[in-house]
Design an enzyme around this catalytic site. Structure first.
Site, PDB file in Angstrom:
ATOM      1  N   SER A   1       1.455  -1.508  -0.411  1.00  0.00           N
ATOM      2  CA  SER A   1      -0.044   0.113  -0.405  1.00  0.00           C
ATOM      3  C   SER A   1       0.945   1.581   0.098  1.00  0.00           C
ATOM      4  O   SER A   1       0.752   2.845   0.536  1.00  0.00           O
ATOM      5  CB  SER A   1      -1.103  -0.492   1.547  1.00  0.00           C
ATOM      6  OG  SER A   1       0.102  -0.229   3.108  1.00  0.00           O
TER       7      SER A   1
ATOM      8  N   ASN B   1      -1.662  -2.450  13.096  1.00  0.00           N
ATOM      9  CA  ASN B   1      -3.311  -2.719  13.248  1.00  0.00           C
ATOM     10  C   ASN B   1      -3.902  -1.984  13.802  1.00  0.00           C
ATOM     11  O   ASN B   1      -4.390  -1.143  13.603  1.00  0.00           O
ATOM     12  CB  ASN B   1      -4.297  -4.112  13.536  1.00  0.00           C
ATOM     13  CG  ASN B   1      -3.741  -5.705  12.365  1.00  0.00           C
ATOM     14  OD1 ASN B   1      -3.842  -4.612  11.966  1.00  0.00           O
ATOM     15  ND2 ASN B   1      -3.908  -6.360  13.312  1.00  0.00           N
TER      16      ASN B   1
ATOM     17  N   THR C   1     -40.492  26.514  -8.792  1.00  0.00           N
ATOM     18  CA  THR C   1     -40.675  25.072  -8.209  1.00  0.00           C
ATOM     19  C   THR C   1     -40.995  23.970  -9.480  1.00  0.00           C
ATOM     20  O   THR C   1     -41.493  24.957 -10.117  1.00  0.00           O
ATOM     21  CB  THR C   1     -41.767  25.302  -7.749  1.00  0.00           C
ATOM     22  OG1 THR C   1     -42.729  25.776  -8.003  1.00  0.00           O
ATOM     23  CG2 THR C   1     -41.719  26.275  -5.681  1.00  0.00           C
ATOM     24  N   HIS C   2     -40.324  23.293  -9.343  1.00  0.00           N
ATOM     25  CA  HIS C   2     -40.529  22.449 -10.464  1.00  0.00           C
ATOM     26  C   HIS C   2     -39.873  23.076 -12.283  1.00  0.00           C
ATOM     27  O   HIS C   2     -40.271  22.788 -12.710  1.00  0.00           O
ATOM     28  CB  HIS C   2     -41.894  22.031 -11.128  1.00  0.00           C
ATOM     29  CG  HIS C   2     -43.527  21.379  -9.659  1.00  0.00           C
ATOM     30  ND1 HIS C   2     -42.722  20.459  -9.461  1.00  0.00           N
ATOM     31  CD2 HIS C   2     -43.373  22.679  -9.114  1.00  0.00           C
ATOM     32  CE1 HIS C   2     -43.816  20.327  -8.730  1.00  0.00           C
ATOM     33  NE2 HIS C   2     -44.220  21.551  -8.058  1.00  0.00           N
TER      34      HIS C   2
ATOM     35  N   SER D   1     -13.922  27.289 -25.490  1.00  0.00           N
ATOM     36  CA  SER D   1     -13.775  25.535 -26.913  1.00  0.00           C
ATOM     37  C   SER D   1     -12.712  25.864 -28.001  1.00  0.00           C
ATOM     38  O   SER D   1     -12.885  26.857 -28.647  1.00  0.00           O
ATOM     39  CB  SER D   1     -15.418  26.131 -27.681  1.00  0.00           C
ATOM     40  OG  SER D   1     -15.423  24.644 -29.080  1.00  0.00           O
TER      41      SER D   1
ATOM     42  N   LYS E   1     -17.968  30.534 -27.792  1.00  0.00           N
ATOM     43  CA  LYS E   1     -17.876  30.153 -26.210  1.00  0.00           C
ATOM     44  C   LYS E   1     -17.542  30.399 -25.394  1.00  0.00           C
ATOM     45  O   LYS E   1     -16.257  30.341 -25.505  1.00  0.00           O
ATOM     46  CB  LYS E   1     -18.068  28.421 -26.514  1.00  0.00           C
ATOM     47  CG  LYS E   1     -19.396  28.280 -27.656  1.00  0.00           C
ATOM     48  CD  LYS E   1     -19.409  26.853 -27.393  1.00  0.00           C
ATOM     49  CE  LYS E   1     -19.963  26.465 -25.999  1.00  0.00           C
ATOM     50  NZ  LYS E   1     -20.747  25.079 -25.673  1.00  0.00           N
TER      51      LYS E   1
ATOM     52  N   ASN F   1     -16.918  28.293 -21.831  1.00  0.00           N
ATOM     53  CA  ASN F   1     -17.987  27.911 -21.074  1.00  0.00           C
ATOM     54  C   ASN F   1     -17.465  27.443 -19.207  1.00  0.00           C
ATOM     55  O   ASN F   1     -16.908  27.877 -18.602  1.00  0.00           O
ATOM     56  CB  ASN F   1     -17.340  25.726 -21.103  1.00  0.00           C
ATOM     57  CG  ASN F   1     -17.784  26.372 -23.102  1.00  0.00           C
ATOM     58  OD1 ASN F   1     -18.675  25.959 -23.041  1.00  0.00           O
ATOM     59  ND2 ASN F   1     -16.742  25.253 -24.155  1.00  0.00           N
TER      60      ASN F   1
ATOM     61  N   GLU G   1     -19.537  22.697 -14.041  1.00  0.00           N
ATOM     62  CA  GLU G   1     -19.791  21.026 -14.438  1.00  0.00           C
ATOM     63  C   GLU G   1     -18.708  20.061 -14.063  1.00  0.00           C
ATOM     64  O   GLU G   1     -19.357  19.533 -13.373  1.00  0.00           O
ATOM     65  CB  GLU G   1     -19.659  21.598 -16.020  1.00  0.00           C
ATOM     66  CG  GLU G   1     -20.613  22.230 -16.856  1.00  0.00           C
ATOM     67  CD  GLU G   1     -19.930  22.077 -17.968  1.00  0.00           C
ATOM     68  OE1 GLU G   1     -20.716  21.543 -19.233  1.00  0.00           O
ATOM     69  OE2 GLU G   1     -19.352  22.561 -18.632  1.00  0.00           O
TER      70      GLU G   1
ATOM     71  N   TYR H   1      -9.005  -7.040  12.774  1.00  0.00           N
ATOM     72  CA  TYR H   1      -8.482  -6.792  11.105  1.00  0.00           C
ATOM     73  C   TYR H   1      -8.631  -7.536   9.849  1.00  0.00           C
ATOM     74  O   TYR H   1      -8.186  -8.500  10.607  1.00  0.00           O
ATOM     75  CB  TYR H   1      -6.647  -5.976  11.747  1.00  0.00           C
ATOM     76  CG  TYR H   1      -6.658  -5.219  10.046  1.00  0.00           C
ATOM     77  CD1 TYR H   1      -6.495  -4.006   9.974  1.00  0.00           C
ATOM     78  CD2 TYR H   1      -5.715  -6.555   9.402  1.00  0.00           C
ATOM     79  CE1 TYR H   1      -6.186  -3.622   8.469  1.00  0.00           C
ATOM     80  CE2 TYR H   1      -5.183  -5.907   7.934  1.00  0.00           C
ATOM     81  CZ  TYR H   1      -4.980  -4.574   7.571  1.00  0.00           C
ATOM     82  OH  TYR H   1      -4.859  -4.277   7.229  1.00  0.00           O
TER      83      TYR H   1
ATOM     84  N   GLN I   1      -7.333  -2.768   4.121  1.00  0.00           N
ATOM     85  CA  GLN I   1      -6.197  -1.705   3.675  1.00  0.00           C
ATOM     86  C   GLN I   1      -7.037  -0.352   2.420  1.00  0.00           C
ATOM     87  O   GLN I   1      -6.370   0.428   2.283  1.00  0.00           O
ATOM     88  CB  GLN I   1      -5.392  -2.491   2.813  1.00  0.00           C
ATOM     89  CG  GLN I   1      -4.243  -1.817   2.469  1.00  0.00           C
ATOM     90  CD  GLN I   1      -2.829  -2.266   1.752  1.00  0.00           C
ATOM     91  OE1 GLN I   1      -1.832  -3.038   2.959  1.00  0.00           O
ATOM     92  NE2 GLN I   1      -2.342  -2.673   0.733  1.00  0.00           N
TER      93      GLN I   1
HETATM   94  N1  ARG Z   1      -1.041  -1.565   4.987  1.00  0.00           N
HETATM   95  C1  ARG Z   1      -2.527  -2.256   6.455  1.00  0.00           C
HETATM   96  C2  ARG Z   1      -3.659  -1.286   5.417  1.00  0.00           C
HETATM   97  O1  ARG Z   1      -3.524  -0.745   5.268  1.00  0.00           O
HETATM   98  C3  ARG Z   1      -1.487  -1.799   7.876  1.00  0.00           C
HETATM   99  C4  ARG Z   1      -1.917  -3.123   8.301  1.00  0.00           C
HETATM  100  C5  ARG Z   1      -1.507  -4.257   8.363  1.00  0.00           C
HETATM  101  N2  ARG Z   1      -1.723  -5.062   8.900  1.00  0.00           N
HETATM  102  C6  ARG Z   1      -1.948  -6.510   9.148  1.00  0.00           C
HETATM  103  N3  ARG Z   1      -2.221  -6.900   9.742  1.00  0.00           N
HETATM  104  N4  ARG Z   1      -1.267  -6.895   7.823  1.00  0.00           N
HETATM  105  O2  ARG Z   1      -4.341  -1.345   5.981  1.00  0.00           O
END
Ligand code: ARG
Length: 457
Positions: free
Chosen positions: A23, A110, A155-156, A277, A283, A285, A290, A317, A322
């Site tokens: 991650s 965790n 309204t509407h 545009s 134009k 825009n 938007e 957990y 993640q």
């Molecule tokens: N990268 C993990 C997450 O974002 C951190 C916690 C990981 N814990 C574990 N027991 N693998 O959730």
């Protein structure tokens, strides 16, 4: 490269697995929070005699060095170390040697990751509240200038009754006020400390959770370690609040787009907030409103994503969790971008009061006022409604507006009509007359602007 958890393994991790489970590409946004949490944790370990004070000092110094490097963008994180927690621990061990390995005593990733996210969201929530206030200030500023600017109220999406433009803008002020209140209220729940829950069950070390909670500015530790590491309600709540807020932003954007069209011509966004545009030279825009309207989908998506992610998870957990991060980061950044643009765009918006007035003069939105006129003179409102319906139909057939009819024509419909009817139909009078609490009457609009200013200061 050896893993921090490598002891039990006989083979290196498959490269694809390493990448798939990592991650670090996104959770590096939590680097500073992770270090802050670690410093609180290690100081507590020292205070509770779980590790030596000299070790605490070394670890703390190492962490502060890494913090400076992170701020300067001077660190390289690696997929091999999976996530921000293990990357920082590895950097620490590289920096100060094996003593760095004592940092993880009595905690787990965790409770660590949960702590990081609480810290992150607390800071971002406060920042967003300030950005919401800037939008509110722009709204109040424009509303004050346009208390007596009159436009058709709908309204509407059919012209209903004329209203003060200031009144219309202030409706959004109160929506954002509720958003801000919701953010404020959510801080109560964001501000619990998961630290010390360890993996799920607590720890045999004599830790002091109150101490880390205090050090990190939390109100209290989570009373249940399983809940502490499994809870993502605070993120769900943030995404819910954000979904409501982006709904408000989207509705306002939609009105700006409509009002800016050739068909309405009620407002013109400043050139600095519009785009052209590539093919049609004429134009201008409304790309910004938007896009603001379009951003709604991703925030609703993140809310649905996290609700779905969590619904079947057993305690405590699970790696699924993640997946809670990218949607949270994206929502924070989407709102930061949206609110930062909305405030100056509203403040610089050019309001075409004459066009609005013309629109009011060319509709039947004062019809209710004729009904009220007869009702005040004693005719039951329901009957008056019927009479005015006929007057409107007659006027449409004659290609006239209500102010164009003659006294004789009015009296053909009811002998109760007198000369003062024309004054009553004047759009300014129509708006001013709606002086009931919270109504569009100028006095009431000024009153709510004052109230709004008290909320802002
Ligand atoms: N990268 C993990 C997450 O974002 C951190 C916690 C990981 N814990 C574990 N027991 N693998 O959730």
């Amino acid at each position: 490269m050896t893993k921090l958890w490598g002891g039990r393994f006989t083979k290196p991790t498959n490269k694809l697995v390493e990448e798939y489970t990592s991650s670090i590409t996104f959770d590096q946004k939590l680097a500073l929070q992770d270090i802050e949490g670690s410093i609180a944790h290690v100081e507590m370990l020292g205070a509770c005699d779980i590790i030596e004070m000299s070790e605490v000092m070394q670890i703390k110094e190492g962490l502060l060095t890494i913090k400076e490097k992170v701020k300067k963008g001077d660190v390289t994180f690696s997929v091999e170390h999976e996530d921000i927690h293990m990357n920082i621990e590895k950097l620490l061990i590289d920096e100060i040697g094996p003593v760095g390995g004592k940092l993880h005593t009595g905690r787990s990733r965790n409770d660590q990751v949960a702590t990081d996210m609480h810290l992150y969201l607390r800071e971002k929530t406060k920042g967003l509240m300030e950005l919401v206030e800037a939008v509110q200030s722009s709204l109040v500023e424009q509303a004050e200038k346009h208390v007596e600017t009159i436009l058709p109220g709908y309204t509407h999406l059919q012209r209903a009754q004329p209203v003060s433009f200031g009144h219309h803008l202030m409706a959004y002020f109160w929506m954002f006020e509720r958003d801000k209140e919701r953010l404020q209220d959510s801080l109560k729940r964001i501000n619990w400390s998961p630290l010390g829950a360890a993996a799920l069950a607590g720890t045999p070390y004599p830790i002091d959770r109150q101490m880390t909670s205090d050090a990190l500015g939390f109100d209290q530790p989570y009373p249940n370690s399983l809940d502490a590491v499994s809870d993502r309600d605070f993120i769900l709540e943030f995404l819910s609040i954000s979904s409501i807020m982006i709904t408000h932003i989207s509705r306002l954007s939609e009105e700006l787009i409509l009002w800016g069209s050739q068909e309405f011509q009620f407002v013109e966004l400043d050139d600095a907030f519009c785009t052209g545009s590539s093919i049609m030279p004429q134009k201008k825009n409304p790309d910004v409103p938007e896009l603001l309207r379009g951003k709604t989908g991703r925030i609703y998506g993140h809310l649905m994503g996290l609700l779905t992610l969590l619904k079947g998870l057993p305690l405590a957990y699970n790696k699924d969790m993640q997946e809670d991060k990218e949607g949270m980061f994206d929502t924070v950044e989407t709102l930061e971008g949206a609110l930062s643009l909305l405030a100056p765009m509203l403040a610089s918006m050019h309001v075409k009061g004459d066009q609005m007035k013309n629109a009011v003069n060319e509709d039947y939105s004062n019809a209710t006022d004729i009904a009220d006129y007869l009702a005040v003179k004693g005719m039951p409102f329901r009957e008056a409604h019927e009479v005015i319906g006929k007057i409107v139909l007659y006027s449409i057939q004659q290609e006239k507006y209500l102010l164009d009819l003659t006294m004789e024509e009015y009296q053909d419909f009811s002998p109760l009509f007198e000369a003062d009817i024309f004054e009553k139909l004047n759009p300014n009078q129509v708006v001013a007359a709606r002086n009931s609490e919270g109504g569009t009457g100028f006095e009431q609009v000024n009153k709510q602007i004052q109230l709004a200013k008290e909320h802002l200061s």
